[in-house]
Design a protein around this motif. Sequence first.
Motif, short mmCIF file in Angstrom:
data_model
loop_
_atom_site.label_atom_id
_atom_site.label_comp_id
_atom_site.label_asym_id
_atom_site.label_seq_id
_atom_site.Cartn_x
_atom_site.Cartn_y
_atom_site.Cartn_z
N SER A 98 46.65 47.02 42.25
CA SER A 98 45.42 46.81 42.38
C SER A 98 44.97 45.65 41.32
O SER A 98 46.07 45.40 40.51
N CYS A 99 43.89 45.02 41.55
CA CYS A 99 43.81 43.88 40.91
C CYS A 99 42.37 43.68 40.28
O CYS A 99 41.40 44.41 40.83
N THR A 100 42.01 42.76 39.45
CA THR A 100 40.80 42.56 38.92
C THR A 100 39.88 41.96 40.08
O THR A 100 40.16 41.04 40.85
N THR A 101 38.66 42.40 40.01
CA THR A 101 37.69 41.86 41.05
C THR A 101 36.92 40.64 40.32
O THR A 101 36.46 41.02 39.18
N VAL A 102 36.92 39.62 41.11
CA VAL A 102 36.30 38.37 40.61
C VAL A 102 34.70 38.33 41.02
O VAL A 102 34.63 38.52 42.36
N TRP A 103 33.66 38.01 40.20
CA TRP A 103 32.14 38.12 40.57
C TRP A 103 31.88 36.65 40.35
O TRP A 103 31.92 36.05 39.50
N VAL A 104 31.02 36.13 41.33
CA VAL A 104 30.51 34.63 41.23
C VAL A 104 28.97 34.80 41.06
O VAL A 104 28.35 33.73 40.74
N ASP A 105 28.25 35.94 41.02
CA ASP A 105 27.20 35.94 40.75
C ASP A 105 26.66 37.66 40.62
O ASP A 105 27.55 38.47 40.68
N ASP A 106 25.44 37.89 40.39
CA ASP A 106 25.35 39.38 40.03
C ASP A 106 25.34 40.03 41.26
O ASP A 106 24.93 39.59 42.63
N PHE A 107 26.20 41.00 41.28
CA PHE A 107 26.63 41.94 42.37
C PHE A 107 27.12 40.86 43.61
O PHE A 107 27.04 41.40 44.88
N VAL A 108 27.92 39.79 43.37
CA VAL A 108 28.28 39.07 44.56
C VAL A 108 29.82 38.75 44.28
O VAL A 108 30.11 38.32 43.21
N GLU A 109 30.58 39.49 44.99
CA GLU A 109 31.77 39.68 45.05
C GLU A 109 32.48 38.46 45.53
O GLU A 109 32.25 37.71 46.79
N ALA A 110 33.53 37.57 44.92
CA ALA A 110 34.32 36.51 45.34
C ALA A 110 35.47 36.83 46.36
O ALA A 110 35.85 37.71 46.31
N ASP A 111 35.74 35.97 47.39
CA ASP A 111 36.91 36.08 48.00
C ASP A 111 37.64 34.70 47.66
O ASP A 111 37.74 33.92 48.40
N TYR A 112 38.39 35.13 46.63
CA TYR A 112 39.45 34.04 46.17
C TYR A 112 40.96 34.42 46.46
O TYR A 112 41.72 34.38 45.70
N SER A 113 41.43 35.00 47.81
CA SER A 113 42.46 35.16 48.02
C SER A 113 43.65 34.14 48.07
O SER A 113 44.76 34.53 48.27
N HIS A 114 43.12 32.97 47.92
CA HIS A 114 44.19 31.92 48.01
C HIS A 114 44.67 31.73 46.50
O HIS A 114 45.95 31.15 46.33
N SER A 115 44.03 32.24 45.60
CA SER A 115 44.38 32.24 44.21
C SER A 115 44.90 33.55 43.58
O SER A 115 44.41 34.88 44.00
N CYS A 116 46.07 33.47 42.85
CA CYS A 116 46.41 34.88 42.22
C CYS A 116 45.32 35.38 41.24
O CYS A 116 44.65 34.64 40.93
N PRO A 117 45.60 36.79 41.23
CA PRO A 117 44.27 37.51 40.37
C PRO A 117 44.50 37.15 39.02
O PRO A 117 45.32 37.11 38.42
N PRO A 118 43.59 37.39 38.15
CA PRO A 118 43.43 37.38 36.87
C PRO A 118 44.11 38.30 36.15
O PRO A 118 44.76 37.98 34.92
N SER A 119 44.25 39.47 36.85
CA SER A 119 45.30 40.67 36.15
C SER A 119 45.37 41.52 37.13
O SER A 119 44.87 41.68 38.21
N SER A 120 46.88 42.12 37.12
CA SER A 120 47.02 43.09 38.30
C SER A 120 47.99 44.08 37.75
O SER A 120 48.58 44.18 36.66
N LYS A 121 47.87 45.46 38.40
CA LYS A 121 48.94 46.44 38.21
C LYS A 121 49.76 46.60 39.53
O LYS A 121 48.99 46.67 40.44
#
Length: 474
Positions: free
Chosen positions: A269-292
């Motif tokens: 499970s990984c941190t969700t990145v948000w690019v705007d209010d209620f707008v989820e990013a799709d940055y699957s080319h980049s490793c996540p900011p944090s993960s378990k």
Amino acid sequence: MQRRKFIKNAAAASAAFSIVPSHVLGKTHVAPSDTLYVAGFGVGGRGNGVINGLHNTGRVKFVAFCDVDDRRAAQTYEQFPDVKRFKDFRKVFDKHLNDIDAIMVATPDHTHASIALPFMREKKHAYVEKPLTHNIHEARLMTQVAKENGIVTQMGNQGASSDDSRIAREWVESGIIGKVHTIDCWTNRPVWPQGVPMPTKKDRIPKELDWDLWLGPAAIRDYNNAYLPFKWRGFWDFGTGALGDMGCHIMETPFSVLDLGYPIEAEASCTTVWVDDFVEADYSHSCPPSSKIHLKFEHEEHGDIALNWYDGGLKPNLPDELKDGETIGDSGGGTVMYGEKGILVCDTYSRNARLLPSDMMDLYKAPSPKYPRVPGGMDGHIANFVDGCQNGTPTSSNFDKAGKLTETVLMGNLAVKAYQYKELQEGKTPRDWNPYNSPGRRKLKWDGENMRITNYDKANEWVTREYREGWELK
């Protein structure tokens, strides 16, 4: 020589006859019992540290240095001004193959296998920085080629040479903590940006850098300052994220102590990145900011073992047995191994092995040393490789061991990629609420022997990678 022709010629030469080391064939240099002749690839940054470690043994002579970026290599070039310099590793192969006994590779993760394998197939000993490779297929291939050619190998995870790694194993085997059922590992990485958009700006390529060679097997793209000198670690095309950077250091502890094999399950499970209010990013080319990440192993003696990995500021629960003022790990991370009778704790690089409750340290009579120590401990890791090349001393992290450890680390990353993978739902746009399906968010079943996910076929695409034309591995 063109890349495709280079690979073809190298493979043909390897198949045609067995290469006898140049110290046997010719009179270009003295026997390796006296001097080990080495070519270094990626000699800036961490590579400079390895070069100095080799030099400090007093038993190594450098034949050639190869680095695609003269800026990063400047310190090494200044220290060793008489060593020949190259940007293209193929030219070292063409000009100096018979002048060297061994190679050192400390380039970015995505080029380790591309550079090391041609030399390994010609029976050159190999010291390769961690993680051994960029993907699981490469790790398996490196392990096989090393075994087939009978060469001495060492991965650059220096904690594998520490006394504490051996002490921890002796303690666990003595039964002091009982059967191990759970392991927590964590790191303070990433200490570079992750969960970021793909760079789109076309920056000027520095004159000292050969960008095409730096890209190697990765797809062509414009140069951007966001990649170098270190932030490439956060992009899947080049790096392996926080786990790839530190997993081979920190997970080495339980891997060595318990002789872990391939995991049978992986879930992330990984941190969700948000690019705007209620707008989820799709940055699957980049490793996540944090993960378990949760890995499961089957162990003949201990039974099922759960290994949990945390990064990006996430940490495991503190053991109840910890007294006020006591800590687990150090600032860089650590390992906690939970047994039926007690707990074993190590800092980063397997350092400072200790038992919990801490009173056990006063009551426990440690067993006599069972496993040979490496002179100098983790500081002797590089010299341990030189010893292996010159007199057959077993190395602490040979590719048979390091390959399995790297595969385990990269299996964790495969679970992260599966978690990140998103499919846009029909009729939705990326700016809608909850626009994605995430079919990879599941417990992945891993057939380690056959390198295959058995319950989610999409993930098998990430066991290897797409190689740029002319850079395919043979």
